[in-house]
Design an enzyme around this catalytic site. Structure first.
Site, PDB file in Angstrom:
ATOM      1  N   ASP A  73       0.859  -1.169   0.000  1.00 59.96           N
ATOM      2  CA  ASP A  73       0.000   0.000   0.000  1.00 59.96           C
ATOM      3  C   ASP A  73       0.907   1.235   0.000  1.00 59.96           C
ATOM      4  OD1 ASP A  73      -2.117   1.666   0.084  1.00 59.96           O
ATOM      5  OD2 ASP A  73      -2.838   1.054   2.058  1.00 59.96           O
ATOM      6  N   SER A  74       0.399   2.308  -0.606  1.00 59.57           N
ATOM      7  CA  SER A  74       1.242   3.482  -0.858  1.00 59.57           C
ATOM      8  C   SER A  74       1.528   4.314   0.376  1.00 59.57           C
ATOM      9  CB  SER A  74       0.528   4.375  -1.867  1.00 59.57           C
ATOM     10  OG  SER A  74      -0.715   4.798  -1.334  1.00 59.57           O
ATOM     11  N   GLY A  75       0.698   4.174   1.398  1.00 60.58           N
ATOM     12  CA  GLY A  75       0.862   5.008   2.586  1.00 60.58           C
ATOM     13  C   GLY A  75      -0.235   6.050   2.730  1.00 60.58           C
ATOM     14  N   GLY A  76      -1.002   6.285   1.664  1.00 60.62           N
ATOM     15  CA  GLY A  76      -2.064   7.302   1.711  1.00 60.62           C
ATOM     16  C   GLY A  76      -3.044   7.053   2.846  1.00 60.62           C
ATOM     17  N   PHE A  77      -3.499   5.807   2.981  1.00 61.62           N
ATOM     18  CA  PHE A  77      -4.503   5.501   4.002  1.00 61.62           C
ATOM     19  C   PHE A  77      -3.909   5.592   5.411  1.00 61.62           C
ATOM     20  CE2 PHE A  77      -6.940   2.694   6.780  1.00 61.62           C
ATOM     21  CZ  PHE A  77      -8.207   3.225   6.610  1.00 61.62           C
ATOM     22  N   GLN A 169     -11.054   7.256  -5.958  1.00 62.38           N
ATOM     23  CA  GLN A 169     -11.664   7.903  -4.789  1.00 62.38           C
ATOM     24  C   GLN A 169     -13.033   8.461  -5.189  1.00 62.38           C
ATOM     25  OE1 GLN A 169     -10.797   7.720  -1.730  1.00 62.38           O
ATOM     26  NE2 GLN A 169      -8.751   6.828  -1.938  1.00 62.38           N
ATOM     27  N   GLY A 196     -11.122   4.288  -0.201  1.00 64.69           N
ATOM     28  CA  GLY A 196     -12.048   5.119   0.569  1.00 64.69           C
ATOM     29  C   GLY A 196     -13.346   4.433   0.930  1.00 64.69           C
ATOM     30  N   ASP A 246      -8.171  -7.191   0.825  1.00 69.52           N
ATOM     31  CA  ASP A 246      -7.266  -7.354   1.962  1.00 69.52           C
ATOM     32  C   ASP A 246      -7.984  -6.847   3.195  1.00 69.52           C
ATOM     33  OD1 ASP A 246      -5.972  -4.753   3.351  1.00 69.52           O
ATOM     34  OD2 ASP A 246      -6.568  -4.272   1.306  1.00 69.52           O
ATOM     35  N   CYS A 284     -13.221 -27.978   9.596  1.00 71.49           N
ATOM     36  CA  CYS A 284     -11.908 -27.401   9.299  1.00 71.49           C
ATOM     37  C   CYS A 284     -10.818 -28.432   9.542  1.00 71.49           C
ATOM     38  CB  CYS A 284     -11.680 -26.175  10.181  1.00 71.49           C
ATOM     39  SG  CYS A 284     -10.090 -25.372   9.919  1.00 71.49           S
ATOM     40  N   CYS A 286      -7.479 -27.496   9.755  1.00 75.20           N
ATOM     41  CA  CYS A 286      -6.255 -26.795  10.179  1.00 75.20           C
ATOM     42  C   CYS A 286      -5.676 -27.479  11.420  1.00 75.20           C
ATOM     43  CB  CYS A 286      -6.558 -25.319  10.439  1.00 75.20           C
ATOM     44  SG  CYS A 286      -7.162 -24.965  12.098  1.00 75.20           S
ATOM     45  N   CYS A 289      -7.950 -27.316  14.588  1.00 70.63           N
ATOM     46  CA  CYS A 289      -9.157 -28.142  14.588  1.00 70.63           C
ATOM     47  C   CYS A 289      -8.835 -29.634  14.507  1.00 70.63           C
ATOM     48  CB  CYS A 289     -10.082 -27.727  13.454  1.00 70.63           C
ATOM     49  SG  CYS A 289     -10.620 -26.014  13.628  1.00 70.63           S
ATOM     50  N   HIS A 315      -6.013 -20.821  12.158  1.00 71.89           N
ATOM     51  CA  HIS A 315      -7.389 -21.263  11.868  1.00 71.89           C
ATOM     52  C   HIS A 315      -8.143 -20.220  11.029  1.00 71.89           C
ATOM     53  CE1 HIS A 315     -11.479 -22.698  12.250  1.00 71.89           C
ATOM     54  NE2 HIS A 315     -11.774 -21.432  12.504  1.00 71.89           N
TER      55      HIS A 315
HETATM   56 ZN   LIG Z   1      -9.435 -24.792  12.041  1.00 69.40          ZN
END
Ligand SMILES: [Zn+2]
Length: 352
Positions: A73-77, A169, A196, A246, A284, A286, A289, A315
């Site tokens: 990310d550019s840093g703007g946010f 924007q 935004g 993201d 799940c 993972c 679990c 998880h």
């Molecule tokens: Zn799990």
């Protein structure tokens, strides 16, 4: 989409590794869960440890030992949300570091220089970010400045490889979103983000802005909604043509003890789990679990054991990875609308 990096299947969710690490997990674990693209942050890495230091150490991929692709990310946010005493001018954003109060001028050129030094596969244009609500005049000023800055970002880009994405924007104003989209797409960038959003506006308005914006973006370029990551928001985005997302939600919630499951969210701190021998999510596979009970994970959280944070993070990232895989399958089978309905109906149950 990620020149020099591995293939990324879309729609994709990017785990957030703001400071060059996805909190509590190793790059091997992130890769093993199926992720090939993570997000890192120019603002944070510029302030500490410094982009030049990272470059001296072989770039961010080498520094954090991540074999996949990186989007920065550019840093703007972050300047908008974290820094103190911001002063935005056409030149750039003058701000005080949230760490030590030191003054910095972040310009479009510096943002690209930082992201190229980090060695990212996808770099973002610096944008003028405003909050919600905002007046139309302010939103328009941000749109115009964001376009001018995107031109400067494109001009200052020295490396051939990284893809440069622009950020649309326009707050909650349809005509401004259109204006922003038209002027950015005229630069023929490698991808486009809708910025935004998820800054406090109602969900319906976020969806409406996606409906206004996404169809105007070129179909061959990746389309990314920044900072959006509730399962419902992701499904609403994919239904409207978004490829990339993201959000800190799966990792941050994990550290707070909130786990996403196929039967709704589970707050592992609740006393009802204290004696529960069952897994967090029976669907799940993972490590959490597969091996441990709700009672054990709750015990780890009660004792503030680091292993609890790690297991919960793995998880939640596993849940998101499988969700994205199911979404990709549903897109391929032209079945997304009914998949979304069923998936969200199950997710609504919660024990928070
Ligand atoms: Zn799990």
């Amino acid at each position: 989409m990620t020149a020099g990096g591995p293939e990324v299947l879309t729609p994709a969710f990017m785990p957030v590794g703001t400071r060059g690490v996805v909190k509590a997990v190793s790059p091997e674990e992130v890769w093993g869960l199926g992720y090939r693209l993570v997000l890192a942050n120019a603002y944070h890495l510029y302030l500490r440890p410094g982009h030049e230091l990272v470059e001296r150490h072989g770039g961010l991929h080498r520094f954090m030992d991540w074999p996949g692709a990186i989007l920065t990310d550019s840093g703007g946010f972050q300047v908008f949300s974290l820094a103190r005493l911001r002063k935005i001018s056409d030149e750039g954003v003058l701000f005080q570091s949230h760490i030590d109060g030191s003054s910095h001028l972040f310009t479009p050129e510096l943002s690209i220089q930082v992201q190229e030094a980090l060695g990212s596969n996808i770099i973002m244009c610096l944008d003028d970010v405003r909050g919600y609500p905002v007046t139309k005049e302010e939103a328009q000023e941000a749109v115009v400045r964001t376009s001018r800055w995107a031109e400067r970002c494109l001009k200052s880009k020295k490396k051939v490889d990284p893809g440069l994405f622009g950020i649309v924007q326009g707050s909650v104003f349809s005509d401004l979103r259109k204006l922003s989209t038209d002027s950015l797409t005229s630069l023929d960038l490698d991808g486009y983000a809708v910025g935004g959003l998820s800054v406090g506006e109602p969900h319906d308005i976020m969806v409406e802005m996606l409906e206004v914006t996404v169809p105007l973006l070129p179909e061959e370029a990746p389309r990314y909604v920044m900072g959006v990551g509730k399962p419902q928001d992701i499904l609403d985005g994919v239904l409207r043509g978004v490829d990339l997302f993201d959000c800190v939600l799966p990792t941050r919630n994990a550290r707070n003890g909130t786990l996403f499951t196929s039967q709704g969210s589970v707050n592992i701190r609740n006393a009802r789990h204290a004696d529960d021998p069952g897994p967090v999510d029976p669907c799940c596979t993972c490590p959490l679990c597969a091996k441990y009970s709700r009672a054990y994970l709750r015990h780890l959280f009660q004792e503030k054991e680091i292993y609890g944070l790690r297991l919960a993070t793995i998880h939640n990232l596993s849940f998101y990875s499988r969700m994205m895989e199911s979404i990709r399958d549903a897109v391929r089978d032209d079945n997304l609308r009914s998949f979304a309905g069923e998936f969200l109906a199950k997710m609504e149950e919660t024990d928070d």
